[in-house]
Design a protein around this motif. Structure first.
Motif, PDB file in Angstrom:
ATOM      1  N   PRO A 248       0.805  -1.232   0.000  1.00  0.00           N
ATOM      2  CA  PRO A 248       0.000   0.000   0.000  1.00  0.00           C
ATOM      3  C   PRO A 248       0.836   1.280   0.000  1.00  0.00           C
ATOM      4  CG  PRO A 248      -0.103  -1.062   2.142  1.00  0.00           C
ATOM      5  CD  PRO A 248       0.632  -1.996   1.225  1.00  0.00           C
ATOM      6  N   HIS A 249       2.096   1.208   0.444  1.00  0.00           N
ATOM      7  CA  HIS A 249       2.977   2.372   0.478  1.00  0.00           C
ATOM      8  C   HIS A 249       4.336   1.970  -0.072  1.00  0.00           C
ATOM      9  CE1 HIS A 249       0.187   4.671   2.945  1.00  0.00           C
ATOM     10  NE2 HIS A 249       0.055   3.608   3.725  1.00  0.00           N
ATOM     11  N   ALA A 250       5.060   2.936  -0.612  1.00  0.00           N
ATOM     12  CA  ALA A 250       6.421   2.673  -1.101  1.00  0.00           C
ATOM     13  C   ALA A 250       7.332   2.391   0.090  1.00  0.00           C
ATOM     14  CB  ALA A 250       6.927   3.870  -1.889  1.00  0.00           C
ATOM     15  N   ILE A 251       8.304   1.508  -0.126  1.00  0.00           N
ATOM     16  CA  ILE A 251       9.221   1.118   0.952  1.00  0.00           C
ATOM     17  C   ILE A 251      10.658   1.375   0.529  1.00  0.00           C
ATOM     18  CG2 ILE A 251       7.686  -0.632   1.890  1.00  0.00           C
ATOM     19  CD1 ILE A 251       9.608  -2.697   0.454  1.00  0.00           C
ATOM     20  N   GLN A 252      11.562   1.296   1.503  1.00  0.00           N
ATOM     21  CA  GLN A 252      12.997   1.349   1.234  1.00  0.00           C
ATOM     22  C   GLN A 252      13.462  -0.093   1.081  1.00  0.00           C
ATOM     23  OE1 GLN A 252      14.797   3.606   4.389  1.00  0.00           O
ATOM     24  NE2 GLN A 252      13.394   5.317   4.104  1.00  0.00           N
ATOM     25  N   CYS A 253      13.799  -0.484  -0.132  1.00  0.00           N
ATOM     26  CA  CYS A 253      14.065  -1.890  -0.442  1.00  0.00           C
ATOM     27  C   CYS A 253      15.265  -2.463   0.318  1.00  0.00           C
ATOM     28  CB  CYS A 253      14.313  -2.058  -1.943  1.00  0.00           C
ATOM     29  SG  CYS A 253      12.998  -1.456  -2.969  1.00  0.00           S
ATOM     30  N   GLN A 254      16.295  -1.644   0.523  1.00  0.00           N
ATOM     31  CA  GLN A 254      17.528  -2.147   1.126  1.00  0.00           C
ATOM     32  C   GLN A 254      17.490  -2.161   2.650  1.00  0.00           C
ATOM     33  OE1 GLN A 254      19.690  -3.459  -0.967  1.00  0.00           O
ATOM     34  NE2 GLN A 254      18.395  -2.761  -2.652  1.00  0.00           N
ATOM     35  N   GLN A 255      16.533  -1.503   3.248  1.00  0.00           N
ATOM     36  CA  GLN A 255      16.468  -1.418   4.708  1.00  0.00           C
ATOM     37  C   GLN A 255      15.225  -2.132   5.210  1.00  0.00           C
ATOM     38  OE1 GLN A 255      16.670   2.679   5.794  1.00  0.00           O
ATOM     39  NE2 GLN A 255      18.728   2.941   4.991  1.00  0.00           N
ATOM     40  N   GLY A 256      15.318  -3.384   5.386  1.00  0.00           N
ATOM     41  CA  GLY A 256      14.210  -4.185   5.894  1.00  0.00           C
ATOM     42  C   GLY A 256      14.754  -5.328   6.729  1.00  0.00           C
ATOM     43  N   LYS A 257      13.847  -6.026   7.375  1.00  0.00           N
ATOM     44  CA  LYS A 257      14.256  -7.138   8.230  1.00  0.00           C
ATOM     45  C   LYS A 257      13.217  -8.239   8.103  1.00  0.00           C
ATOM     46  CE  LYS A 257      13.748  -7.472  12.837  1.00  0.00           C
ATOM     47  NZ  LYS A 257      13.816  -7.098  14.235  1.00  0.00           N
ATOM     48  N   ALA A 258      13.690  -9.456   7.895  1.00  0.00           N
ATOM     49  CA  ALA A 258      12.793 -10.609   7.817  1.00  0.00           C
ATOM     50  C   ALA A 258      13.198 -11.611   8.893  1.00  0.00           C
ATOM     51  CB  ALA A 258      12.865 -11.250   6.444  1.00  0.00           C
ATOM     52  N   GLN A 259      12.196 -12.159   9.551  1.00  0.00           N
ATOM     53  CA  GLN A 259      12.444 -13.125  10.613  1.00  0.00           C
ATOM     54  C   GLN A 259      11.416 -14.240  10.501  1.00  0.00           C
ATOM     55  OE1 GLN A 259      12.367 -11.283  14.456  1.00  0.00           O
ATOM     56  NE2 GLN A 259      13.491 -12.944  15.430  1.00  0.00           N
ATOM     57  N   PHE A 260      11.911 -15.503  10.519  1.00  0.00           N
ATOM     58  CA  PHE A 260      11.024 -16.661  10.414  1.00  0.00           C
ATOM     59  C   PHE A 260      10.886 -17.302  11.789  1.00  0.00           C
ATOM     60  CE2 PHE A 260       9.860 -21.054   9.433  1.00  0.00           C
ATOM     61  CZ  PHE A 260       8.808 -20.823   8.559  1.00  0.00           C
ATOM     62  N   PHE A 261       9.650 -17.469  12.248  1.00  0.00           N
ATOM     63  CA  PHE A 261       9.362 -18.112  13.528  1.00  0.00           C
ATOM     64  C   PHE A 261       8.849 -19.522  13.240  1.00  0.00           C
ATOM     65  CE2 PHE A 261       8.839 -13.571  14.251  1.00  0.00           C
ATOM     66  CZ  PHE A 261       9.651 -13.386  15.370  1.00  0.00           C
ATOM     67  N   SER A 262       9.708 -20.511  13.490  1.00  0.00           N
ATOM     68  CA  SER A 262       9.346 -21.888  13.141  1.00  0.00           C
ATOM     69  C   SER A 262       8.266 -22.451  14.062  1.00  0.00           C
ATOM     70  CB  SER A 262      10.589 -22.784  13.159  1.00  0.00           C
ATOM     71  OG  SER A 262      11.244 -22.691  14.399  1.00  0.00           O
ATOM     72  N   GLU A 263       8.183 -21.992  15.320  1.00  0.00           N
ATOM     73  CA  GLU A 263       7.154 -22.515  16.222  1.00  0.00           C
ATOM     74  C   GLU A 263       5.763 -22.038  15.794  1.00  0.00           C
ATOM     75  OE1 GLU A 263       8.807 -18.736  17.900  1.00  0.00           O
ATOM     76  OE2 GLU A 263       9.742 -20.632  17.383  1.00  0.00           O
ATOM     77  N   ARG A 264       5.663 -20.848  15.228  1.00  0.00           N
ATOM     78  CA  ARG A 264       4.385 -20.343  14.719  1.00  0.00           C
ATOM     79  C   ARG A 264       4.224 -20.589  13.223  1.00  0.00           C
ATOM     80  NH1 ARG A 264       4.139 -14.257  15.904  1.00  0.00           N
ATOM     81  NH2 ARG A 264       6.376 -14.419  15.984  1.00  0.00           N
ATOM     82  N   GLN A 265       5.306 -21.005  12.556  1.00  0.00           N
ATOM     83  CA  GLN A 265       5.353 -21.194  11.110  1.00  0.00           C
ATOM     84  C   GLN A 265       4.888 -19.923  10.402  1.00  0.00           C
ATOM     85  OE1 GLN A 265       3.095 -24.766  10.372  1.00  0.00           O
ATOM     86  NE2 GLN A 265       4.828 -26.081  10.895  1.00  0.00           N
ATOM     87  N   GLU A 266       5.578 -18.839  10.773  1.00  0.00           N
ATOM     88  CA  GLU A 266       5.187 -17.521  10.280  1.00  0.00           C
ATOM     89  C   GLU A 266       6.434 -16.700   9.951  1.00  0.00           C
ATOM     90  OE1 GLU A 266       1.619 -15.042  11.842  1.00  0.00           O
ATOM     91  OE2 GLU A 266       3.357 -14.447  13.029  1.00  0.00           O
ATOM     92  N   LEU A 267       6.372 -15.985   8.859  1.00  0.00           N
ATOM     93  CA  LEU A 267       7.439 -15.088   8.442  1.00  0.00           C
ATOM     94  C   LEU A 267       6.977 -13.660   8.702  1.00  0.00           C
ATOM     95  CD1 LEU A 267      10.190 -14.659   6.936  1.00  0.00           C
ATOM     96  CD2 LEU A 267       8.834 -14.447   4.844  1.00  0.00           C
ATOM     97  N   GLU A 268       7.822 -12.893   9.410  1.00  0.00           N
ATOM     98  CA  GLU A 268       7.522 -11.492   9.678  1.00  0.00           C
ATOM     99  C   GLU A 268       8.539 -10.634   8.936  1.00  0.00           C
ATOM    100  OE1 GLU A 268       7.291 -10.529  13.812  1.00  0.00           O
ATOM    101  OE2 GLU A 268       5.451 -11.690  14.091  1.00  0.00           O
TER     102      GLU A 268
END
Length: 193
Positions: A158-178
């Motif tokens: 919905p909004h433009a983002i800064q492509c190079q400044q982000g963070k991804a984290q995978f939670f295996s107990e919830r099986q969810e990617l944030e």
């Protein structure tokens, strides 16, 4: 007195004759206007349409051999693969603000709960039966592309983002990617004053 009475009675009769013909003419005009109003509909409200025949820019023919303009194609449409049978995973987009005590108690920074005051976007993607090593994630300014062996997600942001400044984290107990993405807000120096 009689003379005044006679002349005044004649004046009254003349005035009566004038008013009666004027009243009859007004009744005729009212009938004419009533039929004119009965013929009007909602399309007659406002100024009359202009009769100029102008061809809209959508129908103008260009000399280029291109099928469409670049403006007509949304960013990330090259990732839309209709033949891919993989389902789209469930996801949720949450907008985030950095709020301190000066904002919460005193309201000094003029922030409000609207999306105009948000600094980051959190995308939560549920990926059941998926490992963190199987996830492929690609970010563009307004598009998120996620691929796994079981799922495929092409998400227009919905909004433009800064492509190079982000963070991804995978939670295996919830099986969810944030995925936390900083929003690109070029007008913040104006909006936040």
């Amino acid at each position: 007195m009689e003379r005044l009475g006679v002349s005044s009675s004649q004046n009254l009769q003349a005035l009566s004759a004038l008013l009666s013909t004027q009243q009859e003419e007004e009744e005729d005009e009212d009938c004419k206007n009533a039929t004119a109003y009965a013929q009007l509909g909602p399309g007659h409200i406002g100024p009359p349409p202009k009769k100029d025949k102008k061809v809209s820019s959508a129908y103008t023919k260009t000399t280029s051999k291109d099928i469409w303009n670049e403006e007509e194609v949304t960013e990330g449409s090259q990732y839309d693969d209709l033949a891919d049978p993989r389902p789209q995973p469930e996801y949720e987009i949450i907008l985030k603000q950095n709020v301190g005590t000066q904002d919460l108690f005193l309201g000094l920074s003029q922030k409000d709960p609207s999306s105009m005051c948000c600094e980051a976007m959190l995308v939560k993607i549920k990926l059941p039966d998926t490992k963190a090593t199987d996830v492929f994630l690609d970010l563009k300014e307004k598009f998120l592309d996620l691929r796994t062996p079981k799922y495929k997600l092409g998400l227009h942001l919905p909004h433009a983002i800064q492509c190079q400044q982000g963070k991804a984290q995978f939670f295996s107990e919830r099986q969810e990617l944030e995925v936390t993405l900083l929003m690109n807000r070029p007008m913040d120096f104006i909006n936040m004053q």
